[in-house]
Design a protein around this motif. Structure first.
Motif, PDB file in Angstrom:
ATOM      1  N   LEU A  86       7.591  -5.407 -11.520  1.00 10.69           N
ATOM      2  CA  LEU A  86       6.270  -5.047 -11.027  1.00 10.69           C
ATOM      3  C   LEU A  86       5.217  -5.763 -11.859  1.00 10.69           C
ATOM      4  N   THR A  87       4.111  -6.086 -11.221  1.00  8.64           N
ATOM      5  CA  THR A  87       3.033  -6.796 -11.899  1.00  8.64           C
ATOM      6  C   THR A  87       1.774  -5.953 -12.022  1.00  8.64           C
ATOM      7  N   HIS A  88       1.647  -4.896 -11.200  1.00  5.75           N
ATOM      8  CA  HIS A  88       0.444  -4.067 -11.257  1.00  5.75           C
ATOM      9  C   HIS A  88       0.648  -2.800 -10.434  1.00  5.75           C
ATOM     10  N   CYS A  89      -0.164  -1.807 -10.728  1.00  8.84           N
ATOM     11  CA  CYS A  89      -0.273  -0.618  -9.892  1.00  8.84           C
ATOM     12  C   CYS A  89      -1.733  -0.192  -9.907  1.00  8.84           C
ATOM     13  N   CYS A  90      -2.150   0.438  -8.834  1.00 12.35           N
ATOM     14  CA  CYS A  90      -3.535   0.875  -8.728  1.00 12.35           C
ATOM     15  C   CYS A  90      -3.584   2.071  -7.791  1.00 12.35           C
ATOM     16  N   THR A  91      -4.495   3.002  -8.067  1.00 14.07           N
ATOM     17  CA  THR A  91      -4.628   4.183  -7.229  1.00 14.07           C
ATOM     18  C   THR A  91      -5.960   4.150  -6.485  1.00 14.07           C
ATOM     19  N   HIS A  92      -5.983   4.831  -5.351  1.00 16.85           N
ATOM     20  CA  HIS A  92      -7.206   4.968  -4.566  1.00 16.85           C
ATOM     21  C   HIS A  92      -8.120   5.961  -5.279  1.00 16.85           C
ATOM     22  N   VAL A  99      -0.829   1.721  -4.829  1.00 14.91           N
ATOM     23  CA  VAL A  99      -0.321   0.414  -4.434  1.00 14.91           C
ATOM     24  C   VAL A  99       0.371  -0.206  -5.645  1.00 14.91           C
ATOM     25  N   THR A 100       1.553  -0.787  -5.404  1.00 15.38           N
ATOM     26  CA  THR A 100       2.270  -1.507  -6.446  1.00 15.38           C
ATOM     27  C   THR A 100       2.493  -2.933  -5.973  1.00 15.38           C
ATOM     28  N   SER A 101       2.456  -3.874  -6.912  1.00 16.70           N
ATOM     29  CA  SER A 101       2.738  -5.268  -6.574  1.00 16.70           C
ATOM     30  C   SER A 101       3.872  -5.758  -7.466  1.00 16.70           C
ATOM     31  N   SER A 102       4.580  -6.783  -6.972  1.00 22.47           N
ATOM     32  CA  SER A 102       5.775  -7.235  -7.661  1.00 22.47           C
ATOM     33  C   SER A 102       5.902  -8.748  -7.588  1.00 22.47           C
ATOM     34  N   ARG A 103       6.725  -9.272  -8.497  1.00 27.33           N
ATOM     35  CA  ARG A 103       7.035 -10.704  -8.463  1.00 27.33           C
ATOM     36  C   ARG A 103       7.890 -11.053  -7.250  1.00 27.33           C
ATOM     37  N   ASP A 104       8.378 -10.063  -6.506  1.00 32.91           N
ATOM     38  CA  ASP A 104       9.165 -10.334  -5.300  1.00 32.91           C
ATOM     39  C   ASP A 104       8.282 -10.710  -4.112  1.00 32.91           C
ATOM     40  N   THR A 105       7.004 -10.910  -4.346  1.00 30.69           N
ATOM     41  CA  THR A 105       5.964 -11.318  -3.365  1.00 30.69           C
ATOM     42  C   THR A 105       5.596 -10.219  -2.377  1.00 30.69           C
ATOM     43  N   THR A 106       5.946  -8.976  -2.677  1.00 31.38           N
ATOM     44  CA  THR A 106       5.535  -7.875  -1.816  1.00 31.38           C
ATOM     45  C   THR A 106       4.609  -6.942  -2.577  1.00 31.38           C
ATOM     46  N   PHE A 107       3.867  -6.176  -1.814  1.00 26.65           N
ATOM     47  CA  PHE A 107       3.163  -5.037  -2.384  1.00 26.65           C
ATOM     48  C   PHE A 107       3.456  -3.847  -1.500  1.00 26.65           C
ATOM     49  N   ARG A 108       3.464  -2.679  -2.102  1.00 23.92           N
ATOM     50  CA  ARG A 108       3.850  -1.465  -1.394  1.00 23.92           C
ATOM     51  C   ARG A 108       2.741  -0.432  -1.514  1.00 23.92           C
ATOM     52  N   LEU A 109       2.483   0.251  -0.415  1.00 21.91           N
ATOM     53  CA  LEU A 109       1.500   1.321  -0.374  1.00 21.91           C
ATOM     54  C   LEU A 109       2.258   2.637  -0.288  1.00 21.91           C
ATOM     55  N   TRP A 110       2.142   3.448  -1.341  1.00 22.00           N
ATOM     56  CA  TRP A 110       2.819   4.738  -1.447  1.00 22.00           C
ATOM     57  C   TRP A 110       1.816   5.829  -1.108  1.00 22.00           C
ATOM     58  N   ASP A 111       2.196   6.729  -0.200  1.00 21.39           N
ATOM     59  CA  ASP A 111       1.288   7.763   0.301  1.00 21.39           C
ATOM     60  C   ASP A 111       1.772   9.140  -0.155  1.00 21.39           C
ATOM     61  N   PHE A 112       0.958   9.808  -0.991  1.00 17.34           N
ATOM     62  CA  PHE A 112       1.291  11.137  -1.495  1.00 17.34           C
ATOM     63  C   PHE A 112       0.334  12.198  -0.964  1.00 17.34           C
ATOM     64  N   ARG A 113      -0.370  11.911   0.132  1.00 16.78           N
ATOM     65  CA  ARG A 113      -1.347  12.877   0.653  1.00 16.78           C
ATOM     66  C   ARG A 113      -0.693  14.128   1.205  1.00 16.78           C
ATOM     67  N   ASP A 114       0.468  14.004   1.855  1.00 17.86           N
ATOM     68  CA  ASP A 114       1.212  15.155   2.358  1.00 17.86           C
ATOM     69  C   ASP A 114       2.343  15.431   1.374  1.00 17.86           C
ATOM     70  N   PRO A 115       2.322  16.578   0.694  1.00 17.40           N
ATOM     71  CA  PRO A 115       3.333  16.858  -0.337  1.00 17.40           C
ATOM     72  C   PRO A 115       4.773  16.829   0.174  1.00 17.40           C
ATOM     73  N   SER A 116       4.985  17.064   1.457  1.00 15.53           N
ATOM     74  CA  SER A 116       6.350  17.100   1.980  1.00 15.53           C
ATOM     75  C   SER A 116       6.857  15.719   2.402  1.00 15.53           C
ATOM     76  N   ILE A 117       5.950  14.750   2.542  1.00 15.57           N
ATOM     77  CA  ILE A 117       6.330  13.404   2.980  1.00 15.57           C
ATOM     78  C   ILE A 117       5.762  12.401   1.983  1.00 15.57           C
ATOM     79  N   HIS A 118       6.630  11.561   1.452  1.00 18.16           N
ATOM     80  CA  HIS A 118       6.184  10.505   0.545  1.00 18.16           C
ATOM     81  C   HIS A 118       6.549   9.175   1.191  1.00 18.16           C
ATOM     82  N   SER A 119       5.656   8.663   2.020  1.00 15.47           N
ATOM     83  CA  SER A 119       5.956   7.447   2.760  1.00 15.47           C
ATOM     84  C   SER A 119       5.562   6.215   1.960  1.00 15.47           C
ATOM     85  N   VAL A 120       6.169   5.095   2.341  1.00 13.71           N
ATOM     86  CA  VAL A 120       5.840   3.823   1.726  1.00 13.71           C
ATOM     87  C   VAL A 120       5.784   2.763   2.817  1.00 13.71           C
ATOM     88  N   ASN A 121       4.804   1.903   2.731  1.00 14.61           N
ATOM     89  CA  ASN A 121       4.687   0.751   3.615  1.00 14.61           C
ATOM     90  C   ASN A 121       4.839  -0.502   2.768  1.00 14.61           C
TER      91      ASN A 121
END
Length: 128
Positions: A86-92, A99-121
């Motif tokens: 990973l190269t960075h993380c940042c919160t809204h 959001v997390t970014s990586s040397r694998d050329t992707t970034f991921r958006l992690w959603d913790f707004r609903d406590p029962s669902i932890h989705s990632v895009n």
């Protein structure tokens, strides 16, 4: 007598010590960590506070990001899925999003707004 050029000295209020000169201030100085958040196997490269100030997220070269409860020092979630460091993380600032970014050329958006669902895009980032 007039002074000019490099000899000119300007005195301002910010040069004066604050308070009554006893060295005390309104802001305490922390000289020792309040807690230690442990669980990464590699270097922690970034950290940020989640909205509300009770949780923090860290990004590491061990290819994970971790979400901690800072009041109990417990690991809440280990965010896995990146293929490289990973190269960075940042919160809204107002939502429970990370959001997390990586040397694998992707970034991921992690959603913790609903406590029962932890989705990632997953988003494809830069190619270089």
């Amino acid at each position: 007598q007039q002074v000019s050029g490099e000899d000119e000295v300007e005195i301002s209020d910010k040069d004066e010590p604050d308070g009554d000169g006893d060295g005390s201030s309104d802001c305490p100085t922390v000289r020792a960590p309040l807690t230690s958040l442990k669980s990464h196997q590699g270097v922690v490269i970034a950290a940020d506070w989640l909205v509300g100030g009770k949780q923090a997220v860290t990004a590491s070269w061990d290819r994970t990001a971790n979400l901690y409860d800072v009041e109990t020092s417990e690991l809440v979630h280990s965010l896995t899925g990146h293929d490289q460091e990973l190269t960075h993380c940042c919160t809204h600032p107002t939502q429970r999003l990370v959001v997390t970014s990586s040397r694998d050329t992707t970034f991921r958006l992690w959603d913790f707004r609903d406590p029962s669902i932890h989705s990632v895009n997953v988003f494809q980032g830069h190619t270089e």
